[in-house]
Design an enzyme around this catalytic site. Structure first.
Site, PDB file in Angstrom:
ATOM      1  N   LYS A 101     -31.485 -27.084  23.524  1.00 52.81           N
ATOM      2  CA  LYS A 101     -30.992 -26.007  22.647  1.00 52.81           C
ATOM      3  C   LYS A 101     -30.699 -26.506  21.233  1.00 52.81           C
ATOM      4  O   LYS A 101     -30.869 -25.744  20.267  1.00 52.81           O
ATOM      5  CB  LYS A 101     -29.757 -25.347  23.265  1.00 52.81           C
ATOM      6  CG  LYS A 101     -29.998 -24.778  24.676  1.00 52.81           C
ATOM      7  CD  LYS A 101     -31.140 -23.777  24.752  1.00 52.81           C
ATOM      8  CE  LYS A 101     -31.604 -23.541  26.169  1.00 52.81           C
ATOM      9  NZ  LYS A 101     -32.815 -22.711  26.286  1.00 52.81           N
ATOM     10  N   VAL A 117     -38.400 -10.697  32.634  1.00 57.35           N
ATOM     11  CA  VAL A 117     -38.199  -9.590  33.586  1.00 57.35           C
ATOM     12  C   VAL A 117     -38.446  -8.249  32.891  1.00 57.35           C
ATOM     13  O   VAL A 117     -39.089  -7.360  33.439  1.00 57.35           O
ATOM     14  CB  VAL A 117     -36.763  -9.631  34.164  1.00 57.35           C
ATOM     15  CG1 VAL A 117     -36.505  -8.420  35.053  1.00 57.35           C
ATOM     16  CG2 VAL A 117     -36.500 -10.918  34.923  1.00 57.35           C
ATOM     17  N   LYS A 130     -21.181 -25.223  23.107  1.00 54.71           N
ATOM     18  CA  LYS A 130     -22.318 -24.962  23.996  1.00 54.71           C
ATOM     19  C   LYS A 130     -22.980 -26.255  24.425  1.00 54.71           C
ATOM     20  O   LYS A 130     -23.056 -27.208  23.644  1.00 54.71           O
ATOM     21  CB  LYS A 130     -23.368 -24.103  23.279  1.00 54.71           C
ATOM     22  CG  LYS A 130     -22.895 -22.709  22.890  1.00 54.71           C
ATOM     23  CD  LYS A 130     -24.038 -21.895  22.284  1.00 54.71           C
ATOM     24  CE  LYS A 130     -23.634 -20.446  22.094  1.00 54.71           C
ATOM     25  NZ  LYS A 130     -24.755 -19.617  21.601  1.00 54.71           N
ATOM     26  N   ARG A 173     -41.342 -17.975  28.588  1.00 55.71           N
ATOM     27  CA  ARG A 173     -41.939 -17.401  29.800  1.00 55.71           C
ATOM     28  C   ARG A 173     -42.124 -15.890  29.627  1.00 55.71           C
ATOM     29  O   ARG A 173     -41.610 -15.305  28.675  1.00 55.71           O
ATOM     30  CB  ARG A 173     -40.980 -17.623  30.984  1.00 55.71           C
ATOM     31  CG  ARG A 173     -39.639 -16.942  30.729  1.00 55.71           C
ATOM     32  CD  ARG A 173     -38.717 -16.885  31.931  1.00 55.71           C
ATOM     33  NE  ARG A 173     -37.559 -16.068  31.649  1.00 55.71           N
ATOM     34  CZ  ARG A 173     -36.471 -16.467  31.027  1.00 55.71           C
ATOM     35  NH1 ARG A 173     -36.378 -17.712  30.614  1.00 55.71           N
ATOM     36  NH2 ARG A 173     -35.477 -15.633  30.799  1.00 55.71           N
ATOM     37  N   GLY A 202     -26.093 -18.813  28.973  1.00 57.51           N
ATOM     38  CA  GLY A 202     -24.656 -18.606  29.089  1.00 57.51           C
ATOM     39  C   GLY A 202     -23.926 -19.652  29.927  1.00 57.51           C
ATOM     40  O   GLY A 202     -22.704 -19.627  30.024  1.00 57.51           O
TER      41      GLY A 202
HETATM   42  C1  MV4 Z   1     -22.906 -16.658  21.773  1.00 53.43           C
HETATM   43  C2  MV4 Z   1     -22.004 -15.575  21.776  1.00 53.43           C
HETATM   44  C3  MV4 Z   1     -21.209 -15.403  20.675  1.00 53.43           C
HETATM   45  N1  MV4 Z   1     -21.300 -16.264  19.634  1.00 53.43           N
HETATM   46  N2  MV4 Z   1     -22.970 -17.475  20.712  1.00 53.43           N
HETATM   47  C4  MV4 Z   1     -24.426 -16.106  26.262  1.00 53.43           C
HETATM   48  C5  MV4 Z   1     -25.773 -16.344  26.821  1.00 53.43           C
HETATM   49  C6  MV4 Z   1     -26.376 -17.376  25.961  1.00 53.43           C
HETATM   50  N3  MV4 Z   1     -27.786 -17.174  25.878  1.00 53.43           N
HETATM   51  C7  MV4 Z   1     -25.688 -17.224  24.643  1.00 53.43           C
HETATM   52  N4  MV4 Z   1     -24.536 -16.425  24.890  1.00 53.43           N
HETATM   53  C8  MV4 Z   1     -23.686 -16.101  23.891  1.00 53.43           C
HETATM   54  N5  MV4 Z   1     -23.739 -16.894  22.800  1.00 53.43           N
HETATM   55  C9  MV4 Z   1     -22.167 -17.274  19.671  1.00 53.43           C
HETATM   56  N6  MV4 Z   1     -22.228 -18.125  18.630  1.00 53.43           N
HETATM   57  C10 MV4 Z   1     -21.958 -14.749  22.896  1.00 53.43           C
HETATM   58  C11 MV4 Z   1     -22.806 -15.011  23.963  1.00 53.43           C
HETATM   59  C12 MV4 Z   1     -22.725 -14.078  25.064  1.00 53.43           C
HETATM   60  C13 MV4 Z   1     -23.791 -13.230  25.355  1.00 53.43           C
HETATM   61  C14 MV4 Z   1     -24.981 -13.266  24.652  1.00 53.43           C
HETATM   62  C15 MV4 Z   1     -26.014 -12.419  24.966  1.00 53.43           C
HETATM   63  C16 MV4 Z   1     -25.865 -11.494  25.975  1.00 53.43           C
HETATM   64  C17 MV4 Z   1     -24.715 -11.442  26.678  1.00 53.43           C
HETATM   65  C18 MV4 Z   1     -23.651 -12.295  26.388  1.00 53.43           C
HETATM   66  C19 MV4 Z   1     -22.464 -12.226  27.102  1.00 53.43           C
HETATM   67  C20 MV4 Z   1     -21.439 -13.070  26.819  1.00 53.43           C
HETATM   68  C21 MV4 Z   1     -21.561 -14.010  25.785  1.00 53.43           C
END
Ligand code: MV4
Length: 446
Positions: free
Chosen positions: A116, A294, A158, A291, A165
């Site tokens: 990432k 869904v 992260k 990929r 997530g």
């Molecule tokens: C974040 C965020 C808020 N701020 N990054 C969760 C899944 C992962 N792919 C990245 N995610 C998030 N990153 C920053 N800087 C909030 C989330 C997140 C989220 C993102 C997309 C769809 C659903 C989510 C649910 C909780 C948190």
């Protein structure tokens, strides 16, 4: 063109790929675990090979068994579907060593996007907007403190090897930072065997918007617009829309163009999805999926492009059937993910399907491998069907979706159909003003 493709997946997506193959005159090989001997994808495929016991680690993730199945059936190419081995760069290398074509991007691009930190640096350098945060990995508490003070609290820590997530920790203020750092590193270390972490400003109320792209080996790159995937619960998407109700067509096409240009410079091949958070009119890259996803059918419904067919053509070295000018957006599409789970508690509900009746009619598409008498096994993801509806406008799409949900009968097990029936009546959902946190509160209000 390939004569025979092995489908290294199961369930609805295995069927989806089989259909694209047969429309192209390509033979299919199904692989399956002992638990899936009676699955629809096995019944429909031209050949089927059992690759192991129920546990995915011993069957759908069993690389030697899958390669053996490909060898004995004289397979030309392997489509990995989603999940399982679809983003496993080591698998892509092994497939190539056996003289078989992997239907997907190069191992190098899969590896890049799986890291990432490297992915974020790469797309940043290609002009894609990213979330403010650390410049690469953060190794000490003092370094973390400096980044957090620069971008402002709250911040999110992260895992570089994470994604989807997993392994994220929130620090609301300076007092939380040390503990969040050490917890994030410990979790990343134990989950991924790599405790590298990075820091981003935490966006509090974003939407999740992703851009579908496709690139062929002639250097032609297209975007197919965006999907809004904000309706999710515990990192599981529940319902997706194309295009996003939060954007007008110009805003969607603007980010699409930015993504297309970056993907072209990257030399990427095949289908990919670039995920963004969208808040206060700005896009922020979070990750790229290398990929088929869904939710790809909603993009197919609004563009008419058969994404799986194009993936196969691209892997074969054939030019895509479209340039950006050929891509026209028509109306609105919504996908409801139907899981074998209780609609309120979300408790898994595998078991025998005693009654089955699918909705149909204009603009209604069901992506499912279910049939009456089928037994949903307890060993895999609980997704059993995707109800995909198209309409000329979002409102027409919603009216049609309510009607289709009324018709759908899945008897014998609990499903999330009732969750969707409630959701499509909710005024805030109908408004389209929801963010990524909205569905959790909706689901807990039931
Ligand atoms: C974040 C965020 C808020 N701020 N990054 C969760 C899944 C992962 N792919 C990245 N995610 C998030 N990153 C920053 N800087 C909030 C989330 C997140 C989220 C993102 C997309 C769809 C659903 C989510 C649910 C909780 C948190």
């Amino acid at each position: 063109m390939f004569e025979k493709i092995l489908i290294a997946s199961r369930g609805e997506v295995a069927l989806r790929i089989h259909r694209a193959c047969h429309e192209m005159g390509i033979q299919t090989v199904a692989v399956h675990s002992t638990a899936d001997a009676k699955a629809m994808h096995v019944r429909l495929a031209d050949e089927a090979v059992c690759i192991g016991p129920p546990a995915a680690a011993d069957s759908y993730l069993n690389i030697p068994a899958i390669i053996s199945a490909a060898d004995i059936t004289n397979t030309d190419a392997i489509h990995p579907g989603y999940g399982f081995l679809s983003e496993n760069a080591g698998f892509v290398d092994i497939v190539a060593e056996h003289g078989i074509t992997f239907i997907g991007p190069s191992a190098d691009h899969i590896r890049l996007m799986g890291d990432k930190i490297a992915a974020k640096a790469a797309v940043d350098s290609l002009g894609i907007p990213v979330v403010p945060g650390s410049d690469g990995a953060v190794t000490s508490e003092s370094q973390a403190r400096k980044v957090a003070n620069d971008v402002g609290y709250p911040v999110l820590i992260k895992a570089s090897a994470g994604g989807g997530g997993r392994g994220m920790k929130l620090a609301k203020s300076d007092g939380d930072l040390a503990e969040a750092m050490s917890m994030a590193r410990a979790e990343a270390g134990s989950s991924f065997g790599d405790d590298t972490v990075y820091i981003e400003k935490y966006l509090e109320h974003p939407r999740h918007i992703e851009v579908q792209v496709m690139a062929d080996s002639q250097g032609n790159v297209i975007h197919l617009g965006e999907r809004d995937c904000s309706l999710q619960r515990r990192n599981q998407k529940i319902l997706e829309e194309a295009r996003s109700p939060a954007l007008n067509a110009d805003q969607g096409s603007e980010i699409g163009e930015i993504v297309s240009k970056a993907i072209a410079k990257l030399g990427y091949l095949g289908a990919g999805t670039v995920e963004f958070l969208y808040e206060d009119g700005e896009f922020y890259f979070i990750e790229m999926n290398t990929r088929l996803q869904v939710e790809h059918p909603i993009t197919e419904m609004i563009t008419g492009v058969d994404i799986v067919r194009e993936q196969i053509r691209i892997a074969d070295g054939t030019p895509m059937g479209y340039t950006q000018n050929d891509v026209k957006f028509h109306g609105h599409a919504i996908e409801c993910r139907i899981n074998a789970e209780h609609p309120v508690t979300f408790a898994p509900s595998p078991g025998k399907i005693t009654d089955y009746h699918q909705p149909g009619g204009l603009g209604v598409r069901v992506e499912s491998a279910l049939y009456s008498g089928y037994e949903v096994p307890p060993h895999y993801d609980s997704l059993i069907s995707k109800l995909v509806v198209h309409g000329g406008t979002r409102n027409e799409c919603l009216m049609r979706l309510r009607r289709a949900l009324e018709e759908y009968v899945i008897g014998g097990i609990d499903t999330t159909l009732d969750l969707h029936r409630r959701l499509v009546e909710d005024p805030e959902f109908v408004d389209g003003t929801y963010d990524i946190h909205w569905l959790e509160s909706f689901a807990s209000r039931a």
